[in-house]
Enzyme design. Structure first.
Site, PDB file in Angstrom:
ATOM      1  N   GLU A   1      34.697  38.238  41.309  1.00 45.48           N
ATOM      2  CA  GLU A   1      35.219  37.546  40.126  1.00 45.48           C
ATOM      3  C   GLU A   1      35.663  36.148  40.524  1.00 45.48           C
ATOM      4  O   GLU A   1      35.809  35.837  41.716  1.00 45.48           O
ATOM      5  CB  GLU A   1      36.402  38.314  39.513  1.00 45.48           C
ATOM      6  CG  GLU A   1      37.594  38.385  40.451  1.00 45.48           C
ATOM      7  CD  GLU A   1      38.938  38.511  39.743  1.00 45.48           C
ATOM      8  OE1 GLU A   1      39.019  38.277  38.522  1.00 45.48           O
ATOM      9  OE2 GLU A   1      39.918  38.824  40.430  1.00 45.48           O
TER      10      GLU A   1
ATOM     11  N   ASN B   1      38.814  33.547  39.755  1.00 45.35           N
ATOM     12  CA  ASN B   1      40.160  33.467  39.169  1.00 45.35           C
ATOM     13  C   ASN B   1      40.527  32.032  38.852  1.00 45.35           C
ATOM     14  O   ASN B   1      40.425  31.147  39.711  1.00 45.35           O
ATOM     15  CB  ASN B   1      41.178  34.043  40.146  1.00 45.35           C
ATOM     16  CG  ASN B   1      41.007  35.535  40.329  1.00 45.35           C
ATOM     17  OD1 ASN B   1      41.250  36.312  39.414  1.00 45.35           O
ATOM     18  ND2 ASN B   1      40.546  35.938  41.503  1.00 45.35           N
TER      19      ASN B   1
ATOM     20  N   ARG C   1      40.356  30.717  42.804  1.00 41.63           N
ATOM     21  CA  ARG C   1      39.932  31.554  43.938  1.00 41.63           C
ATOM     22  C   ARG C   1      38.712  32.352  43.530  1.00 41.63           C
ATOM     23  O   ARG C   1      38.743  33.097  42.560  1.00 41.63           O
ATOM     24  CB  ARG C   1      41.055  32.514  44.371  1.00 41.63           C
ATOM     25  CG  ARG C   1      40.837  33.065  45.789  1.00 41.63           C
ATOM     26  CD  ARG C   1      41.847  34.156  46.154  1.00 41.63           C
ATOM     27  NE  ARG C   1      41.591  35.340  45.376  1.00 41.63           N
ATOM     28  CZ  ARG C   1      42.536  36.120  44.856  1.00 41.63           C
ATOM     29  NH1 ARG C   1      43.803  35.839  45.038  1.00 41.63           N
ATOM     30  NH2 ARG C   1      42.209  37.186  44.163  1.00 41.63           N
TER      31      ARG C   1
ATOM     32  N   ARG D   1      41.334  40.215  51.935  1.00 36.11           N
ATOM     33  CA  ARG D   1      42.126  41.372  51.528  1.00 36.11           C
ATOM     34  C   ARG D   1      41.336  42.608  51.857  1.00 36.11           C
ATOM     35  O   ARG D   1      40.127  42.669  51.594  1.00 36.11           O
ATOM     36  CB  ARG D   1      42.357  41.343  50.014  1.00 36.11           C
ATOM     37  CG  ARG D   1      43.688  40.809  49.636  1.00 36.11           C
ATOM     38  CD  ARG D   1      43.898  40.855  48.153  1.00 36.11           C
ATOM     39  NE  ARG D   1      42.695  40.463  47.422  1.00 36.11           N
ATOM     40  CZ  ARG D   1      42.594  40.537  46.107  1.00 36.11           C
ATOM     41  NH1 ARG D   1      43.598  40.991  45.397  1.00 36.11           N
ATOM     42  NH2 ARG D   1      41.495  40.154  45.503  1.00 36.11           N
TER      43      ARG D   1
ATOM     44  N   GLU E   1      43.467  40.443  33.970  1.00 32.20           N
ATOM     45  CA  GLU E   1      43.696  39.965  35.335  1.00 32.20           C
ATOM     46  C   GLU E   1      44.804  40.766  35.993  1.00 32.20           C
ATOM     47  O   GLU E   1      45.611  41.395  35.317  1.00 32.20           O
ATOM     48  CB  GLU E   1      44.126  38.485  35.302  1.00 32.20           C
ATOM     49  CG  GLU E   1      43.061  37.537  34.820  1.00 32.20           C
ATOM     50  CD  GLU E   1      41.830  37.575  35.681  1.00 32.20           C
ATOM     51  OE1 GLU E   1      41.944  37.735  36.909  1.00 32.20           O
ATOM     52  OE2 GLU E   1      40.726  37.464  35.122  1.00 32.20           O
ATOM     53  N   GLY E   2      44.856  40.676  37.310  1.00 31.98           N
ATOM     54  CA  GLY E   2      46.018  41.199  38.023  1.00 31.98           C
ATOM     55  C   GLY E   2      45.840  42.590  38.614  1.00 31.98           C
ATOM     56  O   GLY E   2      46.765  43.145  39.182  1.00 31.98           O
TER      57      GLY E   2
ATOM     58  N   LYS F   1      36.173  37.462  32.435  1.00 31.99           N
ATOM     59  CA  LYS F   1      34.999  38.140  33.008  1.00 31.99           C
ATOM     60  C   LYS F   1      33.781  37.976  32.104  1.00 31.99           C
ATOM     61  O   LYS F   1      32.640  38.032  32.572  1.00 31.99           O
ATOM     62  CB  LYS F   1      35.329  39.606  33.256  1.00 31.99           C
ATOM     63  CG  LYS F   1      35.987  39.804  34.624  1.00 31.99           C
ATOM     64  CD  LYS F   1      37.310  40.441  34.612  1.00 31.99           C
ATOM     65  CE  LYS F   1      37.947  40.356  35.988  1.00 31.99           C
ATOM     66  NZ  LYS F   1      39.387  40.111  35.919  1.00 31.99           N
TER      67      LYS F   1
ATOM     68  N   LYS G   1      34.677  46.449  33.110  1.00 33.32           N
ATOM     69  CA  LYS G   1      35.858  45.571  33.162  1.00 33.32           C
ATOM     70  C   LYS G   1      36.239  45.033  31.783  1.00 33.32           C
ATOM     71  O   LYS G   1      35.396  44.482  31.081  1.00 33.32           O
ATOM     72  CB  LYS G   1      35.592  44.369  34.077  1.00 33.32           C
ATOM     73  CG  LYS G   1      35.265  44.729  35.506  1.00 33.32           C
ATOM     74  CD  LYS G   1      35.220  43.477  36.377  1.00 33.32           C
ATOM     75  CE  LYS G   1      34.772  43.810  37.782  1.00 33.32           C
ATOM     76  NZ  LYS G   1      34.783  42.618  38.657  1.00 33.32           N
TER      77      LYS G   1
ATOM     78  N   SER H   1      46.548  34.196  43.676  1.00 33.33           N
ATOM     79  CA  SER H   1      47.666  34.390  44.601  1.00 33.33           C
ATOM     80  C   SER H   1      47.227  34.578  46.057  1.00 33.33           C
ATOM     81  O   SER H   1      46.040  34.561  46.362  1.00 33.33           O
ATOM     82  CB  SER H   1      48.498  35.575  44.139  1.00 33.33           C
ATOM     83  OG  SER H   1      47.670  36.687  43.999  1.00 33.33           O
TER      84      SER H   1
HETATM   85  P1  ADP Z   1      41.207  41.541  38.640  1.00 33.05           P
HETATM   86  O1  ADP Z   1      41.053  40.257  37.902  1.00 33.05           O
HETATM   87  O2  ADP Z   1      42.074  42.519  37.935  1.00 33.05           O
HETATM   88  O3  ADP Z   1      41.582  41.330  40.073  1.00 33.05           O
HETATM   89  P2  ADP Z   1      38.578  42.283  39.675  1.00 33.05           P
HETATM   90  O4  ADP Z   1      37.308  41.983  38.988  1.00 33.05           O
HETATM   91  O5  ADP Z   1      38.879  41.471  40.878  1.00 33.05           O
HETATM   92  O6  ADP Z   1      39.759  42.222  38.598  1.00 33.05           O
HETATM   93  O7  ADP Z   1      38.591  43.806  40.078  1.00 33.05           O
HETATM   94  C1  ADP Z   1      39.661  44.393  40.801  1.00 33.05           C
HETATM   95  C2  ADP Z   1      39.157  45.048  42.071  1.00 33.05           C
HETATM   96  O8  ADP Z   1      38.146  46.008  41.764  1.00 33.05           O
HETATM   97  C3  ADP Z   1      38.516  44.103  43.081  1.00 33.05           C
HETATM   98  O9  ADP Z   1      39.474  43.490  43.901  1.00 33.05           O
HETATM   99  C4  ADP Z   1      37.603  45.059  43.844  1.00 33.05           C
HETATM  100  O10 ADP Z   1      38.340  45.768  44.823  1.00 33.05           O
HETATM  101  C5  ADP Z   1      37.151  46.027  42.767  1.00 33.05           C
HETATM  102  N1  ADP Z   1      35.864  45.555  42.198  1.00 33.05           N
HETATM  103  C6  ADP Z   1      35.717  44.789  41.102  1.00 33.05           C
HETATM  104  N2  ADP Z   1      34.411  44.522  40.864  1.00 33.05           N
HETATM  105  C7  ADP Z   1      33.712  45.133  41.844  1.00 33.05           C
HETATM  106  C8  ADP Z   1      32.321  45.251  42.150  1.00 33.05           C
HETATM  107  N3  ADP Z   1      31.378  44.686  41.393  1.00 33.05           N
HETATM  108  N4  ADP Z   1      31.978  45.963  43.247  1.00 33.05           N
HETATM  109  C9  ADP Z   1      32.914  46.559  44.015  1.00 33.05           C
HETATM  110  N5  ADP Z   1      34.240  46.495  43.770  1.00 33.05           N
HETATM  111  C10 ADP Z   1      34.646  45.798  42.697  1.00 33.05           C
HETATM  112 MG    MG Z   2      41.284  38.285  38.676  1.00 33.56          MG
HETATM  113 MG    MG Z   3      40.485  40.402  41.563  1.00 38.68          MG
END
Ligand code: ADP
Ligand code: MG
Ligand code: MG
Length: 514
Positions: free
Chosen positions: A149, A151, A129, A490, A404-405, A332, A400, A156
């Site tokens: 990101e 995945n 995803r 979402r 994950e998660g 990442k 970051k 999920s």
């Molecule tokens: P995970 O793998 O834990 O889901 P993410 O990279 O998706 O990690 O980060 C979790 C959440 O943080 C995202 O769903 C988003 O809401 C927020 N986020 C992450 N990166 C960004 C970004 N570059 N700009 C804005 N929001 C972000």
């Molecule tokens: Mg993720």
């Molecule tokens: Mg995410």
């Protein structure tokens, strides 16, 4: 379009609440009750479910942006299959992440152990995803999606997302026209969403490609799960799609913590994974596909035996979704390396994996990248360290770790202090990413029977499925299957940093294309 979603009165809100919550329960748009309910002994038979948080209206989303994400998905699938096949590249990534990240190092050790004796399963399954937010430079400029990101493990919500699209379709047909400010039919488009069927199709392709089981055994698929999973019905929708006729594939749920207890490898060199369901102990199945909805974070490996279980699966002949290599491809750090322009190299790093001659969408894929920096000792890393430690500059970034998660990131002004609390030689385990700030959207979220109205932030996920051969030398024969598999929207309140639905702050949504 400023009138969409429409203003609703309190009594209209009550009406939509009643209709939506019942629809959710009737159609499996549900999760298990919160831990407090279970802890209070109110669900001893494990029979309760509760409606997931949803928006009352599909959020407006630029069609251009939706199409942009959908258009590049198959190229993204191809890219991550190619990265998974590039062991040297991944070894370098793991080295750059460094020893301070014990989890990534432990994963890599599993790969090295299996490599030493030789893998017996060349096929690899990805249920991916790719997540995006809308980015708009100025109110006049064309909006674009930028990738949050990618995945590669336990992606999920494909099961619940298809249902959410159906909920909104139902409300659009039966309810929105009855409002005092009715939503005019045709003002927005609600695209089809086949995420549950699409993801199931990936699993079915792998199941078929596995070939015949040995010794007259029956094949099965295993959904590898976490203990106490609340988001079980998301997975159930997928299970039902996999096991539905005409294929009627046996699907079993196996907690990761019970892998060593209920599975073993066949005698001989084939290393077929054999599974005896605890309630059907007269049967033994040969596992064709292991689909992991667990194993993505340190919490799933509380002891050495959990790592042994992962090794046991990895060395087996079952097709893994994902393999360790594909899981590492989803870090990442990989996303950062792809996005950071490499001034010293003659060609962009992407060309190592995909040739521009055969992938006409490569430029479109690159256009989804936003600025991401390493925090290592390279020149780019030194620049990024300055940004991260500056009390003003840091407000435009998210830091970051390789996790994950949800719930693992460090945002804005919290970054400098966080970094200073860690030894500098560990900073390379993090990446620094520019925050994407989507244009304001408002909507009403129905959560636990209550309505919350206000500004929201939407995150689009595009699913992809891909089956490939790790060993195939002929490039044209590597991919056995490659498809786009529906979408997820979402949505979270615009005051919240994170948007994970399972983590409690986000909600399910669908797109109204504008
Ligand atoms: P995970 O793998 O834990 O889901 P993410 O990279 O998706 O990690 O980060 C979790 C959440 O943080 C995202 O769903 C988003 O809401 C927020 N986020 C992450 N990166 C960004 C970004 N570059 N700009 C804005 N929001 C972000
Ligand atoms: Mg993720
Ligand atoms: Mg995410």
């Amino acid at each position: 379009m400023s009138s969409y979603p429409p203003e609703i009165s309190a009594s209209e809100g009550e009406r939509l609440t009643e209709v939506a919550k019942d629809w959710c329960i009737a159609h499996g748009l549900v999760v298990r009750p919160p831990p407090a309910v279970v802890a209070a002994g109110q669900d001893p038979g494990n029979i309760l479910a509760t409606a997931v948080p949803v928006t009352l209206f599909p959020s407006p989303f630029p069609k251009l942006c939706f199409d942009q994400g959908a258009h590049v998905q198959k190229t993204y699938n191809d890219l991550y299959a190619a990265i998974s096949r590039d062991e040297d590249f991944l070894a370098q990534i793991v080295k750059e992440i460094g020893d301070s990240d014990e989890f990534t190092q432990a994963l890599w050790k599993v790969h090295l152990r299996v490599k030493e004796e030789g893998y017996v399963q060349p096929l690899s399954l990805g249920l991916f995803r790719s997540d995006y937010m809308v980015h708009q430079e100025t109110p006049e400029s064309t909006p674009q999606v930028k990738q949050v990101e990618f995945n590669t493990i336990a992606s999920s919500f494909g099961g619940l997302s298809a249902q959410t699209s159906l909920l909104h379709r139902y409300l659009a047909a039966a309810e929105y026209g009855l409002l005092a400010n009715p939503v005019i039919k045709g003002a927005t488009t609600l695209p089809d969403n086949h995420s549950a069927k699409g993801l199931a199709q990936g699993i079915i392709q792998a199941f078929t490609a596995y070939g015949e089981a040995k010794a007259g055994r029956q094949k099965c698929v295993i959904f590898l799960t976490q203990d106490g999973e609340r988001n079980i019905f998301d997975q159930k929708h997928l299970e039902y799609e996999v096991s539905a006729p005409p294929q009627t594939i046996p699907v079993f749920r196996l907690p990761f913590s019970e892998v060593l207890q209920h599975t073993r490898l066949a005698e001989g060199d084939g290393r077929q994974l054999l599974y005896t369901p605890p309630q059907l102990s007269h049967l033994t199945f040969e596992v064709a596909v292991v689909y992991m909805r667990c194993g993505y974070g340190p919490g799933d490996y509380p002891s050495e035996s959990a790592w042994e279980a992962r090794y046991h699966l990895e060395r087996s002949a079952a097709i893994k979704c994902p393999t360790v290599l594909t899981q590492v491809a989803g870090t990442k750090k990989v996303q950062q390396v792809l996005a950071t322009p490499n001034t010293s190299a003659s060609a962009p790093i992407l060309h190592r994996f995909l040739s521009p001659a055969t992938h006409t969408t490569l430029k479109d894929l690159e256009a989804t990248f936003t600025n991401i920096y390493p925090l290592d000792t390279s020149a780019a890393g030194q620049e990024a360290r300055k940004l991260a430690l500056d009390p003003e500059q840091c407000k435009r970034y998210v830091l970051k770790p390789q996790r994950e998660g949800g719930g693992n990131n460090i945002y804005r002004s919290a970054i400098p202090e966080f970094l200073r609390s860690k030894p500098e030689e560990h900073w390379g385990a993090y990446i620094l990413m520019e925050l994407i700030t989507p244009p304001p959207v408002r909507n009403t979220i129905l959560r636990n029977g209550n309505l919350e109205s206000g500004g929201v932030i939407c995150e689009l996920g595009i699913y992809g499925t891909c089956l490939w051969d790790q060993n195939e030398k002929d490039e044209s024969k590597v991919l056995r299957w490659n498809d786009m598999a529906g979408y997820l929207l979402r949505t979270k309140g615009d005051q919240s940093e994170e948007g994970g639905v399972a983590a409690g702050f986000g909600c399910m949504d669908s797109v109204a294309l504008i």
